[in-house]
Scaffold this motif. Sequence first.
Motif, PDB file in Angstrom:
ATOM      1  N   HIS A 195       0.839  -1.213   0.000  1.00  0.00           N
ATOM      2  CA  HIS A 195       0.000   0.000   0.000  1.00  0.00           C
ATOM      3  C   HIS A 195       0.869   1.256   0.000  1.00  0.00           C
ATOM      4  O   HIS A 195       0.591   2.220  -0.716  1.00  0.00           O
ATOM      5  N   ASN A 251     -11.723  -4.105  -7.621  1.00  0.00           N
ATOM      6  CA  ASN A 251     -11.355  -4.749  -8.877  1.00  0.00           C
ATOM      7  C   ASN A 251     -12.333  -5.876  -9.191  1.00  0.00           C
ATOM      8  O   ASN A 251     -13.065  -6.336  -8.315  1.00  0.00           O
ATOM      9  N   GLY A 274      -5.035  -3.028  -7.677  1.00  0.00           N
ATOM     10  CA  GLY A 274      -5.481  -3.343  -6.324  1.00  0.00           C
ATOM     11  C   GLY A 274      -4.540  -4.304  -5.610  1.00  0.00           C
ATOM     12  O   GLY A 274      -4.039  -5.265  -6.199  1.00  0.00           O
ATOM     13  N   LYS A 279      -3.962   6.565  -7.476  1.00  0.00           N
ATOM     14  CA  LYS A 279      -5.098   6.566  -6.543  1.00  0.00           C
ATOM     15  C   LYS A 279      -5.388   7.996  -6.088  1.00  0.00           C
ATOM     16  O   LYS A 279      -5.108   8.381  -4.949  1.00  0.00           O
ATOM     17  N   THR A 326      -9.944  -3.668  -0.566  1.00  0.00           N
ATOM     18  CA  THR A 326      -9.855  -3.451   0.877  1.00  0.00           C
ATOM     19  C   THR A 326     -11.281  -3.136   1.325  1.00  0.00           C
ATOM     20  O   THR A 326     -11.938  -2.314   0.703  1.00  0.00           O
ATOM     21  N   GLU A 357     -13.361  -2.781 -14.108  1.00  0.00           N
ATOM     22  CA  GLU A 357     -13.258  -2.809 -12.639  1.00  0.00           C
ATOM     23  C   GLU A 357     -14.496  -2.173 -12.028  1.00  0.00           C
ATOM     24  O   GLU A 357     -15.383  -1.706 -12.740  1.00  0.00           O
ATOM     25  N   THR A 385      -5.545  -6.147  -3.074  1.00  0.00           N
ATOM     26  CA  THR A 385      -6.346  -7.361  -2.876  1.00  0.00           C
ATOM     27  C   THR A 385      -6.367  -8.194  -4.153  1.00  0.00           C
ATOM     28  O   THR A 385      -6.294  -9.430  -4.107  1.00  0.00           O
ATOM     29  N   THR A 412     -16.287   0.529  -8.883  1.00  0.00           N
ATOM     30  CA  THR A 412     -16.099   1.932  -8.492  1.00  0.00           C
ATOM     31  C   THR A 412     -15.064   2.057  -7.382  1.00  0.00           C
ATOM     32  O   THR A 412     -14.446   3.096  -7.221  1.00  0.00           O
TER      33      THR A 412
HETATM   34  N1  PDD Z   1     -10.700   1.474  -3.153  1.00  0.00           N
HETATM   35  N2  PDD Z   1     -10.328  -0.145  -7.919  1.00  0.00           N
HETATM   36  C1  PDD Z   1     -10.670   1.075  -7.442  1.00  0.00           C
HETATM   37  C2  PDD Z   1     -11.218   2.085  -8.383  1.00  0.00           C
HETATM   38  C3  PDD Z   1     -10.495   1.358  -6.062  1.00  0.00           C
HETATM   39  O1  PDD Z   1     -10.818   2.569  -5.594  1.00  0.00           O
HETATM   40  C4  PDD Z   1      -9.999   0.347  -5.197  1.00  0.00           C
HETATM   41  C5  PDD Z   1      -9.793   0.603  -3.729  1.00  0.00           C
HETATM   42  C6  PDD Z   1      -9.684  -0.908  -5.747  1.00  0.00           C
HETATM   43  C7  PDD Z   1      -9.148  -2.037  -4.891  1.00  0.00           C
HETATM   44  O2  PDD Z   1      -7.841  -1.790  -4.435  1.00  0.00           O
HETATM   45  P1  PDD Z   1      -7.299  -2.466  -3.074  1.00  0.00           P
HETATM   46  O3  PDD Z   1      -7.497  -3.906  -3.215  1.00  0.00           O
HETATM   47  O4  PDD Z   1      -5.889  -2.072  -3.034  1.00  0.00           O
HETATM   48  O5  PDD Z   1      -8.132  -1.875  -1.958  1.00  0.00           O
HETATM   49  C8  PDD Z   1      -9.841  -1.110  -7.103  1.00  0.00           C
HETATM   50  C9  PDD Z   1     -10.535   1.922  -1.786  1.00  0.00           C
HETATM   51  C10 PDD Z   1     -10.606   0.832  -0.807  1.00  0.00           C
HETATM   52  C11 PDD Z   1     -11.503   3.048  -1.493  1.00  0.00           C
HETATM   53  O6  PDD Z   1     -11.660   3.878  -2.380  1.00  0.00           O
HETATM   54  O7  PDD Z   1     -12.046   3.119  -0.395  1.00  0.00           O
END
Ligand code: PDD
Length: 289
Positions: free
Chosen positions: A48, A185, A206, A148, A244, A180, A208, A182
């Motif tokens: 992260h 993924n 992501g 992000k 997450t 993907e 995850t 919002t």
């Molecule tokens: N969102 N795709 C998008 C557009 C995201 O905003 C996120 C994460 C993911 C998944 O990524 P990860 O597995 O690293 O959390 C994929 C976070 C959690 C949020 O906006 O709250």
Amino acid sequence: MTTVYLNGEYMTKEEARISPDDRGFLLSDGVYEVTPAYDGRLFRFPQHLERLERGLATLRIHQGTGELADVHERLLRENDLESAACAYVYVQITRGAAPRMHQFPEGSVTPTVYAFAKAFSRPPHEEWELGSGAITVPDRRWSRVDIKTISLLPNVLAQQAAADAGVANAVFVKDGNAIEGTHNNLFAVFDGVVTTHPATHEILHGITRAVVLELAGRMGISVEQRAIPVEEFRTADEIFFTGTTTEVHPTVSLDGQRVGDGTAGPVTRRLFEAFVEEVGSRRAAEAQG
Ligand code: PDD
């Protein structure tokens, strides 16, 4: 009382003050990160942090991240989340406060660093198995969603469209492909092959997602990273989201049409079970029953 972190200090949320000139507020000029913690232990924090550092470097926001591990740990502690089954820490870094103009401000501006911690819950097993619905929406985001950024209006509108349709998630469709969600993924299973869009600039890479791909590899499940045309996506045996707080979540209907047999599919189940084991939360597993 919630304790938050702002620019080097810990305070109650009520005490936190951010300038109206903050470029995050005025221009969405910033990045964020959300890291899960299970039983108070951060999960995949280095990954992260690395993604956050990549975002900062791409946007040329000069802010070190050396203190962030301590900030994450302390926020979990101060908010009594050390023993929470599932929690997360949110951190946001903007370019800082400066008179409004589009280009970067002149001279050195101190970035704004804000962080908070919060619990989240994993649904009980029976509820998880029922899964939830999703709709497809056109992807109206910019072309660098691998960064992000806090600029999330298209995500907000898409998630609201899902809420208006009475479903839990929305699937972004770009150039005819289901790419993907919002805030998560997207995966589809075709004849046992776990399929997901490749980690291009068109999706967030992501953490995850990476964990699930790693687990699938370890379990001998075939994996394919390729574009999935939305019409093919509609024929998937199983669909699930990862993220997450989303963890591994089954989608059982798409645009009102049933996916598979209308409940969590066998591959999704196996990956979810492996994920639960990987994050190692004894408490979350117990709470889930
Ligand atoms: N969102 N795709 C998008 C557009 C995201 O905003 C996120 C994460 C993911 C998944 O990524 P990860 O597995 O690293 O959390 C994929 C976070 C959690 C949020 O906006 O709250």
